[in-house]
Design a protein around this motif. Sequence first.
Motif, PDB file in Angstrom:
ATOM      1  N   GLY A   1      15.556   4.147  -8.118  1.00 27.97           N
ATOM      2  CA  GLY A   1      15.426   4.557  -6.723  1.00 27.97           C
ATOM      3  C   GLY A   1      14.284   3.811  -6.060  1.00 27.97           C
ATOM      4  N   ASP A   2      14.068   4.102  -4.803  1.00 25.91           N
ATOM      5  CA  ASP A   2      13.063   3.386  -4.010  1.00 25.91           C
ATOM      6  C   ASP A   2      11.758   4.168  -3.959  1.00 25.91           C
ATOM      7  OD1 ASP A   2      11.523   2.255  -1.870  1.00 25.91           O
ATOM      8  OD2 ASP A   2      13.342   1.267  -1.197  1.00 25.91           O
ATOM      9  N   ILE A   3      10.677   3.530  -4.389  1.00 27.30           N
ATOM     10  CA  ILE A   3       9.380   4.205  -4.431  1.00 27.30           C
ATOM     11  C   ILE A   3       8.868   4.539  -3.031  1.00 27.30           C
ATOM     12  CG2 ILE A   3       7.907   2.136  -4.396  1.00 27.30           C
ATOM     13  CD1 ILE A   3       6.316   3.536  -6.732  1.00 27.30           C
ATOM     14  N   MET A   4       9.339   3.821  -2.007  1.00 30.68           N
ATOM     15  CA  MET A   4       8.928   4.153  -0.633  1.00 30.68           C
ATOM     16  C   MET A   4       9.457   5.518  -0.211  1.00 30.68           C
ATOM     17  SD  MET A   4       9.117   0.567   1.505  1.00 30.68           S
ATOM     18  CE  MET A   4       8.560   1.326   3.022  1.00 30.68           C
ATOM     19  N   LYS A   5      10.592   5.903  -0.774  1.00 28.88           N
ATOM     20  CA  LYS A   5      11.138   7.219  -0.451  1.00 28.88           C
ATOM     21  C   LYS A   5      10.218   8.323  -0.975  1.00 28.88           C
ATOM     22  CE  LYS A   5      15.486   9.761  -0.234  1.00 28.88           C
ATOM     23  NZ  LYS A   5      16.925   9.759  -0.566  1.00 28.88           N
ATOM     24  N   ASP A   6       9.540   8.056  -2.095  1.00 24.12           N
ATOM     25  CA  ASP A   6       8.596   9.036  -2.648  1.00 24.12           C
ATOM     26  C   ASP A   6       7.557   9.417  -1.602  1.00 24.12           C
ATOM     27  OD1 ASP A   6      10.015   8.152  -4.869  1.00 24.12           O
ATOM     28  OD2 ASP A   6       8.265   8.131  -6.184  1.00 24.12           O
ATOM     29  N   LEU A   7       7.067   8.412  -0.873  1.00 22.40           N
ATOM     30  CA  LEU A   7       6.011   8.683   0.100  1.00 22.40           C
ATOM     31  C   LEU A   7       6.553   9.375   1.345  1.00 22.40           C
ATOM     32  CD1 LEU A   7       3.129   8.624   0.901  1.00 22.40           C
ATOM     33  CD2 LEU A   7       3.316   6.213   1.495  1.00 22.40           C
ATOM     34  N   VAL A   8       7.756   9.002   1.789  1.00 20.72           N
ATOM     35  CA  VAL A   8       8.366   9.696   2.929  1.00 20.72           C
ATOM     36  C   VAL A   8       8.540  11.175   2.604  1.00 20.72           C
ATOM     37  CG1 VAL A   8      10.442   9.903   4.358  1.00 20.72           C
ATOM     38  CG2 VAL A   8       9.496   7.651   3.872  1.00 20.72           C
ATOM     39  N   VAL A   9       9.025  11.464   1.399  1.00 22.11           N
ATOM     40  CA  VAL A   9       9.195  12.857   0.961  1.00 22.11           C
ATOM     41  C   VAL A   9       7.848  13.570   0.918  1.00 22.11           C
ATOM     42  CG1 VAL A   9       9.853  14.318  -1.000  1.00 22.11           C
ATOM     43  CG2 VAL A   9      11.323  12.407  -0.322  1.00 22.11           C
ATOM     44  N   TYR A  10       6.831  12.868   0.401  1.00 18.10           N
ATOM     45  CA  TYR A  10       5.480  13.447   0.296  1.00 18.10           C
ATOM     46  C   TYR A  10       4.937  13.806   1.684  1.00 18.10           C
ATOM     47  CZ  TYR A  10       0.409  13.624  -0.518  1.00 18.10           C
ATOM     48  OH  TYR A  10      -0.920  14.003  -0.552  1.00 18.10           O
TER      49      TYR A  10
ATOM     50  N   SER B   1       8.516   6.994  -8.693  1.00 16.66           N
ATOM     51  CA  SER B   1       7.220   6.681  -9.318  1.00 16.66           C
ATOM     52  C   SER B   1       7.085   7.328 -10.688  1.00 16.66           C
ATOM     53  CB  SER B   1       6.077   7.105  -8.402  1.00 16.66           C
ATOM     54  OG  SER B   1       6.218   8.456  -8.000  1.00 16.66           O
ATOM     55  N   GLU B   2       7.551   8.566 -10.820  1.00 21.30           N
ATOM     56  CA  GLU B   2       7.494   9.258 -12.117  1.00 21.30           C
ATOM     57  C   GLU B   2       8.368   8.537 -13.145  1.00 21.30           C
ATOM     58  OE1 GLU B   2       5.626  11.792 -12.919  1.00 21.30           O
ATOM     59  OE2 GLU B   2       4.808  12.182 -10.915  1.00 21.30           O
ATOM     60  N   LYS B   3       9.538   8.106 -12.727  1.00 22.12           N
ATOM     61  CA  LYS B   3      10.453   7.409 -13.636  1.00 22.12           C
ATOM     62  C   LYS B   3       9.852   6.077 -14.075  1.00 22.12           C
ATOM     63  CE  LYS B   3      14.477   9.508 -11.390  1.00 22.12           C
ATOM     64  NZ  LYS B   3      15.534   9.289 -10.382  1.00 22.12           N
ATOM     65  N   ILE B   4       9.205   5.378 -13.135  1.00 25.16           N
ATOM     66  CA  ILE B   4       8.599   4.085 -13.445  1.00 25.16           C
ATOM     67  C   ILE B   4       7.483   4.236 -14.475  1.00 25.16           C
ATOM     68  CG2 ILE B   4       7.177   2.223 -12.480  1.00 25.16           C
ATOM     69  CD1 ILE B   4       8.874   2.592  -9.870  1.00 25.16           C
ATOM     70  N   VAL B   5       6.602   5.204 -14.274  1.00 30.20           N
ATOM     71  CA  VAL B   5       5.496   5.425 -15.212  1.00 30.20           C
ATOM     72  C   VAL B   5       6.033   5.758 -16.595  1.00 30.20           C
ATOM     73  CG1 VAL B   5       3.530   6.923 -15.795  1.00 30.20           C
ATOM     74  CG2 VAL B   5       3.777   6.019 -13.463  1.00 30.20           C
ATOM     75  N   SER B   6       7.047   6.592 -16.676  1.00 33.84           N
ATOM     76  CA  SER B   6       7.640   6.948 -17.971  1.00 33.84           C
ATOM     77  C   SER B   6       8.212   5.730 -18.681  1.00 33.84           C
ATOM     78  CB  SER B   6       8.740   8.001 -17.774  1.00 33.84           C
ATOM     79  OG  SER B   6       8.196   9.217 -17.291  1.00 33.84           O
ATOM     80  N   ARG B   7       8.868   4.861 -17.928  1.00 31.98           N
ATOM     81  CA  ARG B   7       9.443   3.645 -18.509  1.00 31.98           C
ATOM     82  C   ARG B   7       8.347   2.689 -18.995  1.00 31.98           C
ATOM     83  NH1 ARG B   7      14.418   3.574 -20.610  1.00 31.98           N
ATOM     84  NH2 ARG B   7      15.900   4.641 -19.244  1.00 31.98           N
ATOM     85  N   ILE B   8       7.273   2.577 -18.223  1.00 27.49           N
ATOM     86  CA  ILE B   8       6.162   1.700 -18.639  1.00 27.49           C
ATOM     87  C   ILE B   8       5.543   2.230 -19.932  1.00 27.49           C
ATOM     88  CG2 ILE B   8       3.806   0.986 -18.042  1.00 27.49           C
ATOM     89  CD1 ILE B   8       4.741   0.741 -15.128  1.00 27.49           C
ATOM     90  N   LEU B   9       5.383   3.532 -20.029  1.00 25.49           N
ATOM     91  CA  LEU B   9       4.830   4.136 -21.244  1.00 25.49           C
ATOM     92  C   LEU B   9       5.735   3.881 -22.446  1.00 25.49           C
ATOM     93  CD1 LEU B   9       3.487   7.490 -19.787  1.00 25.49           C
ATOM     94  CD2 LEU B   9       2.102   5.767 -20.967  1.00 25.49           C
ATOM     95  N   SER B  10       7.046   3.995 -22.247  1.00 28.32           N
ATOM     96  CA  SER B  10       7.966   3.779 -23.358  1.00 28.32           C
ATOM     97  C   SER B  10       8.030   2.299 -23.728  1.00 28.32           C
ATOM     98  CB  SER B  10       9.359   4.314 -23.019  1.00 28.32           C
ATOM     99  OG  SER B  10       9.935   3.598 -21.946  1.00 28.32           O
TER     100      SER B  10
ATOM    101  N   PHE C   1       0.851  -1.200   0.000  1.00 32.80           N
ATOM    102  CA  PHE C   1       0.000   0.000   0.000  1.00 32.80           C
ATOM    103  C   PHE C   1       0.881   1.244   0.000  1.00 32.80           C
ATOM    104  CE2 PHE C   1      -2.611  -2.939   2.907  1.00 32.80           C
ATOM    105  CZ  PHE C   1      -3.121  -3.627   1.816  1.00 32.80           C
ATOM    106  N   ILE C   2       1.986   1.166   0.755  1.00 39.68           N
ATOM    107  CA  ILE C   2       2.923   2.287   0.832  1.00 39.68           C
ATOM    108  C   ILE C   2       3.534   2.561  -0.547  1.00 39.68           C
ATOM    109  CG2 ILE C   2       5.105   3.064   1.863  1.00 39.68           C
ATOM    110  CD1 ILE C   2       4.407   1.281   4.303  1.00 39.68           C
ATOM    111  N   LYS C   3       3.899   1.497  -1.250  1.00 42.88           N
ATOM    112  CA  LYS C   3       4.519   1.644  -2.565  1.00 42.88           C
ATOM    113  C   LYS C   3       3.497   2.053  -3.632  1.00 42.88           C
ATOM    114  CE  LYS C   3       7.657  -1.896  -0.997  1.00 42.88           C
ATOM    115  NZ  LYS C   3       7.785  -3.336  -0.818  1.00 42.88           N
ATOM    116  N   HIS C   4       2.264   1.636  -3.453  1.00 42.30           N
ATOM    117  CA  HIS C   4       1.244   1.873  -4.479  1.00 42.30           C
ATOM    118  C   HIS C   4       0.792   3.330  -4.524  1.00 42.30           C
ATOM    119  CE1 HIS C   4      -1.936   0.900  -7.280  1.00 42.30           C
ATOM    120  NE2 HIS C   4      -2.846   1.419  -6.475  1.00 42.30           N
ATOM    121  N   PHE C   5       0.773   3.991  -3.376  1.00 40.08           N
ATOM    122  CA  PHE C   5       0.267   5.366  -3.331  1.00 40.08           C
ATOM    123  C   PHE C   5       1.026   6.300  -4.279  1.00 40.08           C
ATOM    124  CE2 PHE C   5       0.473   9.651  -1.381  1.00 40.08           C
ATOM    125  CZ  PHE C   5      -0.859  10.023  -1.554  1.00 40.08           C
ATOM    126  N   PRO C   6       2.375   6.346  -4.234  1.00 37.14           N
ATOM    127  CA  PRO C   6       3.079   7.221  -5.182  1.00 37.14           C
ATOM    128  C   PRO C   6       2.861   6.809  -6.636  1.00 37.14           C
ATOM    129  CG  PRO C   6       4.538   6.530  -3.402  1.00 37.14           C
ATOM    130  CD  PRO C   6       3.309   5.689  -3.308  1.00 37.14           C
TER     131      PRO C   6
END
Length: 345
Positions: free
Chosen positions: A166-175, A335-344, A13-18
């Motif tokens: 990078g680690d997607i969990m860090k995205d949420l800590v930063v958020y 999370s932004e990098k992951i979405v961009s890679r999935i799109l490409s 759930f933590i990883k999914h939010f970002p």
Amino acid sequence: MKIIAIIGARPQFIKHFPFEKACVDRLDLKTIHTGQHYDENMSAIFFKQLGMRKPDYMLNVGSDNHGAQTAKMMVQIEKILLEEKPNGVVVYGDTNSTLAGALVASKLHIPVFHIEAGLRSFNKKMPEEINRVLTDHVSSCLFTPSKIASANLEKEGLVEGVYEVGDIMKDLVVYVEENELLKPFKEESYYYATLHRPYNTDDDSRLRYVLDSLNSLNKKVVFPIHPRTKNNMSVFDLNIEKFTNIEFISPQSYIDNLSYLVHSEGLITDSGGMQKEAYWLNKKCITLRTETEWVETLIGGNNILLFNDLSTLDKELVTVGENWNEELYGDGTASEKIVSRILSY
């Protein structure tokens, strides 16, 4: 592109939010919640507290032996994937939900995107190790949190489709920090402790030894008790009231958990994710394991592995770590990098 993400346990759930936030207006995202974790504070409150979308599918699998639980998930996930026909399936981490989703998708020739790929504890007795290795080997895109994770994949012959994001969990800590969501607590000195892995909780003498060690520390210990640990304490006739230095509390929501950690004097845990959270928040961590997947946190003594002999717990908790690396596991934009890679892809 239609993407289905599979979640089922607290870390996911933590990883999914970002990832969910990064998908807005970019990917058609649907979510399957397997129900592997179903305790209110370990599941539902994440959606309430973080404003996450309600999952499109709730499987309510619940707890069971590994084989039975994974099989139940696979049967239901397969039906959904056949009906939805997604362009790809996202799985997170190393739980039975991860493996179930990865196996079903790969056998239906649907690309698997594994977030948090490449981690290795090199301990095959951990069910999580089996799950993560198998998932990596059926994935089309492997999103790793570090150079070491990427190198682990290369050693296993996995070099195509590997992206260090990078680690997607860090995205949420930063958020959470940027949005000032952490809660204030009373000014008091305490250590924070979490415990849930079988090798610490499923044996009477081991669980007793760990709790006695926590109870003898020179500061109070705040301990959100995992359902597995609570059940085993009852089975082993370990009376909560006997441990007068431990304040047992219910499992905490993500923000409350992080708030307790922020205001603590240090962390004692066997969790994987909390080792990283402690590092990012500059908190000393003692990991009650013989190994860790997050080996970078050990550099400079910021995270210490203790297992057989816990007599030095007091001493290790007050030993100040060195060389905190603010860039460890990325910059909070995985999370932004992951979405961009999935799109490409």
